[in-house]
Design an enzyme around this catalytic site. Structure first.
Site, PDB file in Angstrom:
ATOM      1  N   SER A 238       0.904  -1.122   0.131  1.00 56.76           N
ATOM      2  CA  SER A 238      -0.032   0.068  -0.178  1.00 56.76           C
ATOM      3  C   SER A 238       0.852   1.318   0.179  1.00 56.76           C
ATOM      4  O   SER A 238       2.044   1.070   0.061  1.00 56.76           O
ATOM      5  CB  SER A 238      -0.982   0.033   1.392  1.00 56.76           C
ATOM      6  OG  SER A 238      -0.112   0.399   2.365  1.00 56.76           O
ATOM      7  N   LYS A 239       0.228   2.346  -0.175  1.00 50.20           N
ATOM      8  CA  LYS A 239       0.906   3.665  -0.280  1.00 50.20           C
ATOM      9  C   LYS A 239       2.027   3.655   0.972  1.00 50.20           C
ATOM     10  O   LYS A 239       2.991   4.297   0.777  1.00 50.20           O
ATOM     11  CB  LYS A 239      -0.013   4.807   0.008  1.00 50.20           C
ATOM     12  CG  LYS A 239      -0.660   5.040  -1.701  1.00 50.20           C
ATOM     13  CD  LYS A 239      -1.291   6.400  -1.522  1.00 50.20           C
ATOM     14  CE  LYS A 239      -1.974   6.548  -2.831  1.00 50.20           C
ATOM     15  NZ  LYS A 239      -3.502   6.996  -2.574  1.00 50.20           N
ATOM     16  N   ARG A 240       1.766   3.184   2.102  1.00 54.92           N
ATOM     17  CA  ARG A 240       2.533   3.136   3.240  1.00 54.92           C
ATOM     18  C   ARG A 240       4.221   2.608   2.867  1.00 54.92           C
ATOM     19  O   ARG A 240       4.815   3.242   3.375  1.00 54.92           O
ATOM     20  CB  ARG A 240       2.263   2.423   4.388  1.00 54.92           C
ATOM     21  CG  ARG A 240       1.015   2.914   5.083  1.00 54.92           C
ATOM     22  CD  ARG A 240       0.593   2.092   6.390  1.00 54.92           C
ATOM     23  NE  ARG A 240       0.338   0.602   5.913  1.00 54.92           N
ATOM     24  CZ  ARG A 240       0.837  -0.326   6.099  1.00 54.92           C
ATOM     25  NH1 ARG A 240       2.019  -0.420   6.923  1.00 54.92           N
ATOM     26  NH2 ARG A 240       0.580  -1.582   5.629  1.00 54.92           N
ATOM     27  N   HIS A 241       3.961   1.680   2.064  1.00 51.07           N
ATOM     28  CA  HIS A 241       5.319   1.205   1.647  1.00 51.07           C
ATOM     29  C   HIS A 241       6.111   2.049   0.291  1.00 51.07           C
ATOM     30  O   HIS A 241       7.063   1.658   0.140  1.00 51.07           O
ATOM     31  CB  HIS A 241       5.162  -0.214   0.955  1.00 51.07           C
ATOM     32  CG  HIS A 241       4.697  -1.146   2.109  1.00 51.07           C
ATOM     33  ND1 HIS A 241       3.046  -1.424   1.944  1.00 51.07           N
ATOM     34  CD2 HIS A 241       4.915  -1.850   3.074  1.00 51.07           C
ATOM     35  CE1 HIS A 241       2.979  -2.149   2.992  1.00 51.07           C
ATOM     36  NE2 HIS A 241       3.871  -2.543   3.605  1.00 51.07           N
ATOM     37  N   GLY A 242       5.350   3.001  -0.166  1.00 54.92           N
ATOM     38  CA  GLY A 242       5.908   3.832  -1.247  1.00 54.92           C
ATOM     39  C   GLY A 242       5.049   3.792  -2.208  1.00 54.92           C
ATOM     40  O   GLY A 242       3.850   3.628  -2.201  1.00 54.92           O
TER      41      GLY A 242
END
Ligand code: GLU
Length: 465
Positions: A238-242
């Site tokens: 998800s966006k948390r990972h980049g």
């Protein structure tokens, strides 16, 4: 077997993300590998969440990935008459019925089922009532009450669902809009899709879909559910990972062929081979080697693979992908032998196209920008003499071949009693403005006589103040 027909059916509720792109790739590759057909279908029945901007973003990403389709794009919102026909078929054959239960009543049934330890289900109140269409009626599928529905998944193996845990799901809402599980099946049947590869977040939809195929007397496709792509902490990417949007990777300077190589390897293997060209993938891709465990997205690995692809690709293939990065920096570079020459000097030293564009700047600068420290160290009065001599030698050369250049340098070095490095660094700074660059002779060949002489003369002028 008949011709393989696969499809990619994105819901246009956002950009194309990494996981979606991998699904598209698997279906596309399998169709290309088997010389089958690949269909693009836009699943836009959720009008609240679907946007034209998302449709455009998905097309843009597929175009960058160079994934082409043989049929479509179909839009589900343009296919309502077809769905209506199939709803009627199911009503006529007794596989569906009108239901007048209100949403509140259905909620209450679900609650009650859960209180007694069951799954939240519709309780079948209208199943045998033979109601006609009314103002607020929905159409429900008459699902089998007993037995099992088996998903024979080519990736996961057999998954058995108890029919008693599934209910009579809605296939058409009271406003006439057919539901997701229904339209997917109708489209796949109507389009002749016989191979469905998709994310395993769809596993739980599949028994309902299988029941619909059976009720319609249609042949089941081959199903394969691919594990999700995970981030480095092993939770769903998800966006948390980049960045998760495909085009973000384009903008970071990845080559599409490197990106697809990486995505495919993130869930499929061929021995321990890591590097695949597009043609290689088409030749070797199969369903048997799709893995059962989830792939972990690793930017460092992607970067390393990108570097390998940049190095291996013919420069002409890199040109269209590099141009936007040069334009962004304000250089009006053009496709052609000059740019290909530039790429040849940089392709072994660039992890991304962005890095390559940074490294290529000096080739395009009208007024070279000298690095301050480089100047201090290398453009000193001590090199005036050998530089002037070099200019004279180079001026005398008709065409800049490597041999002629080496001879010219050798002559200057000999008469000045200098080692190559003593002249190479000042020349490098004169030609590139920097102390780190591709090899001197490579650069000279690309820049050509006129540019080289003018840059060397500018450096002389600079030293002379
Ligand atoms: N539209 C669905 C999605 O974007 C895909 C459905 C399917 O592959 O059957 O997740």
């Amino acid at each position: 077997m008949n011709k393989i027909i696969t499809r990619f059916p994105p819901s246009p509720t956002g950009y194309l993300h990494v996981g979606g792109a991998r699904t598209a790739l698997f279906n596309w590759l399998y169709a290309r590998h088997t010389k089958g057909r690949f269909i693009l279908r836009i699943e836009d029945t959720d009008v609240q969440r679907s946007t034209q901007a998302s449709v455009d973003a998905i097309f843009e990403a597929l175009k960058w990935l160079d994934i082409d389709w043989d049929e479509g794009p179909y839009f589900q919102t343009q296919r309502f008459p077809i769905y209506q026909e199939y709803i009627q078929k199911l009503l006529d054959s007794g596989h569906a019925y009108y239901c007048s239960c209100t949403p509140e009543e259905v909620d209450a049934m679900r609650k009650k089922a859960m209180e007694t330890g069951g799954k939240p289900k519709y309780d079948g109140t209208c199943r045998e009532k033979k109601l006609s269409k009314g103002e607020n009626t929905v159409v429900r599928f008459k699902a089998p009450l007993m037995g099992t529905t088996v998903l024979e998944d080519v990736i996961k193996g057999n998954i058995v669902f108890q029919n008693s845990e599934l209910d009579d799901f809605v296939i058409q809402r009271s406003d006439g809009v057919p539901t997701y599980n229904f339209v997917v099946v109708i489209d796949d049947i109507a389009m002749g899709v016989n191979t469905v590869i998709r994310g395993d977040d769809h596993v739980n939809n599949t028994p309902r879909q299988i029941q619909l195929y059976k009720a319609l007397g249609a042949q089941l496709p081959v199903f394969g559910h691919v594990p999700m792509v995970l981030g480095n902490d092993r939770t769903r990417l998800s966006k948390r990972h980049g960045a998760t949007s495909v085009t973000a990777y384009r903008d970071m300077g990845f080559l599409p062929d490197a990106f697809i190589n990486y995505l495919v390897r993130l869930g499929w293997s061929h021995g321990d081979q890591e590097f695949f060209t597009r043609e290689d993938l088409i030749e070797k891709f199969n369903l048997e080697n799709i893995g059962r465990s989830a792939g972990v997205f690793d930017l460092e690995k992607l970067l390393a693979l990108n570097a390998d692809h940049i190095k291996a690709a013919p420069p002409a293939k890199i040109v269209p992908h590099l141009l936007p990065f040069l334009k962004e920096k304000g250089y009006e570079a053009e496709a052609g032998p000059y740019l290909e020459g530039v790429i040849k000097t940089l392709n072994a030293r660039s992890k991304t196209l962005k890095e390559m564009a940074d490294g290529a700047e000096f080739y395009f600068q009208e007024n070279l920008i000298y690095d301050e420290n480089a100047v201090k160290k290398f453009l000193t009065p001590a090199v005036l003499e050998p530089l002037s001599q070099l200019i004279a030698e180079l001026e005398a050369i008709e065409t800049f071949s490597e041999k002629a250049l080496e001879a010219a340098f050798a002559k200057v070095l000999e008469s000045a009693g200098l080692k190559f490095s003593k002249i190479a660094q000042p020349v490098r700074v004169a030609l590139t403005g920097k102390t780190v660059s591709p090899g001197i002779f490579e650069i000279i060949e690309v820049l050509g006589k006129e540019q080289v002489l003018s840059r060397l003369k500018n450096a002389l002028g600079f030293i002379n103040g």
